[in-house]
Design an enzyme around this catalytic site. Structure first.
Site, PDB file in Angstrom:
ATOM      1  N   CYS A 321       0.832  -1.213   0.000  1.00 21.03           N
ATOM      2  CA  CYS A 321       0.000   0.000   0.000  1.00 21.03           C
ATOM      3  C   CYS A 321       0.866   1.262   0.000  1.00 21.03           C
ATOM      4  O   CYS A 321       0.352   2.366   0.104  1.00 21.03           O
ATOM      5  CB  CYS A 321      -0.946   0.001   1.203  1.00 21.03           C
ATOM      6  SG  CYS A 321      -0.111  -0.049   2.806  1.00 21.03           S
ATOM      7  N   GLU A 355      -1.785   1.259  -4.791  1.00 18.92           N
ATOM      8  CA  GLU A 355      -1.673  -0.110  -4.293  1.00 18.92           C
ATOM      9  C   GLU A 355      -0.983  -0.906  -5.399  1.00 18.92           C
ATOM     10  O   GLU A 355      -1.392  -0.852  -6.569  1.00 18.92           O
ATOM     11  CB  GLU A 355      -3.056  -0.688  -4.011  1.00 18.92           C
ATOM     12  CG  GLU A 355      -3.050  -1.959  -3.204  1.00 18.92           C
ATOM     13  CD  GLU A 355      -3.237  -1.713  -1.715  1.00 18.92           C
ATOM     14  OE1 GLU A 355      -3.220  -2.689  -0.949  1.00 18.92           O
ATOM     15  OE2 GLU A 355      -3.381  -0.533  -1.322  1.00 18.92           O
TER      16      GLU A 355
END
Length: 363
Positions: A321, A355
């Site tokens: 992330c 992401e």
């Protein structure tokens, strides 16, 4: 609130260019791009409640000025959340005990049309509050909502029935059931989550041996990936997530997945023989032949000890992330492994957030 939907493709391409540049020092192949719906993609949302004389409404705070602004509709959030935002406040206004000192409402929705509403207060919640909340939930159910209602105050949590919903995700031709617990982490963009799972399944297709997963949460990835391995061993530290993962294993008829309640750091210590843990009693770690490891770490990335542990495996599936800490970790991982595949998953459209995923094979 309006979204710049006409600019979506351009903004996504800029993210791809940025991630390509970040991964270039590691000789990454062409990045596979997974887009998001341009609106109504976020499955959870939190709003402060602004009281003004006899009225109150949802607000958010401007990130630059910190000034509040009213939110009557929120196209980022799922359609179910938007429907509930329009429905809930008029019903709350019918009962003073429900709106007095109410300062926040959290919504968690699902593709399966189940929802949790959490009402947060600056006051103690009484039996009278519970009775009023039961009436409110009954009204919402009569209107066709499959909803759970939770009240929260300092050191209080009142759950009218249950504090979870069961999501159903269509992944690679199969529907997976995932129990999602209120106030626990879940992937925010369900459609993109399905694409992440399908990419991970594709990367690990034809794998031999077993899989080790660190930071497994409610089993989001490990349950979908179990089909590609003889056995799966997964770790998670949060008790609610472990309980949800155990339910999900049973609900999806997975018979080759074992969850251990440990942090990644603790598991690393156990594997290296530094510490012994009662939680590992009855689990024969030597019976696992883990050739593949899956990691989806927090924004800080992997710590040095865990990086060394990860490098012991022939294949590494890394979901990140934070592309910057991913690149920091790749400084070490690229000494022993090469990037076979790379992907960008647009969990958060119209933001700088990226992401990403890399599939690493030992050199």
């Amino acid at each position: 609130m309006q979204l710049p939907t006409s600019q979506y493709i351009e903004l996504l391409q800029k993210k791809q260019e940025k991630l390509t540049a970040l991964l270039r020092p590691f000789n990454a192949p062409t990045i596979r791009l997974f887009d998001s719906p341009v609106s109504h993609y976020r499955m959870r949302a939190e709003f402060r409640i602004w009281h003004e004389q006899d009225d109150f409404y949802h607000i958010m705070f401007d990130q630059s000025t910190r000034k509040p602004y009213r939110v009557d509709e929120f196209p980022i959030a799922s359609r179910l959340i938007n429907q509930m935002m329009q429905t809930l406040l008029p019903l709350l206004k019918q009962q003073e005990i429900l709106y007095k000192k109410l300062f926040q409402i959290d919504y968690l929705s699902t593709l399966s049309n189940q929802m949790i509403i959490s009402l947060l207060y600056h006051k103690s919640l009484t039996e009278e509050w519970r009775q009023s909340a039961e009436k409110l939930r009954g009204q919402l159910i009569e209107l066709g909502f499959d909803v759970q209602l939770i009240g929260r105050a300092s050191k209080q949590k009142i759950c009218l029935e249950q504090d979870y919903v069961d999501e159903i995700l269509p992944v690679a031709g199969r529907n997976y059931v995932y129990r999602q617990v209120e106030n626990s982490f879940t992937q925010p963009n369900a459609v993109v989550n399905c694409k992440m799972l399908e990419w991970a399944i594709d990367c690990t297709a034809g794998s031999e041996g077993d899989l080790l997963e660190l930071y497994c949460g409610n089993g989001n990835f490990s349950i979908a990936l179990a089909q590609n391995f003889r056995k799966v061993l997964a770790t998670e530290i949060a008790k609610p997530s472990v309980a949800a993962a155990q339910f999900n294993i049973a609900a999806n008829n997975i018979n080759n997945l074992q969850i251990i309640r440990m942090s990644a750091e603790e598991f690393t210590q156990a594997m290296n023989g530094i510490r012994e843990f009662n939680r590992l009693k009855g689990i024969d770690l030597k019976s696992y032949e883990c050739n593949t490891i899956f990691v989806d770490p927090p924004r800080a990335g992997l710590d040095p000890d865990t990086i060394r542990l990860v490098q012991n495996y022939d294949r590494i599936l890394y979901i990140s992330c934070n592309p910057y800490t991913l690149c920091d970790n790749l400084q070490e991982l690229s000494k022993t492994h090469r990037i076979e595949k790379a992907a960008l998953f647009d969990q958060f459209p119209y933001t700088d957030h990226m992401e990403s995923g890399v599939w690493l094979i030992r050199k």
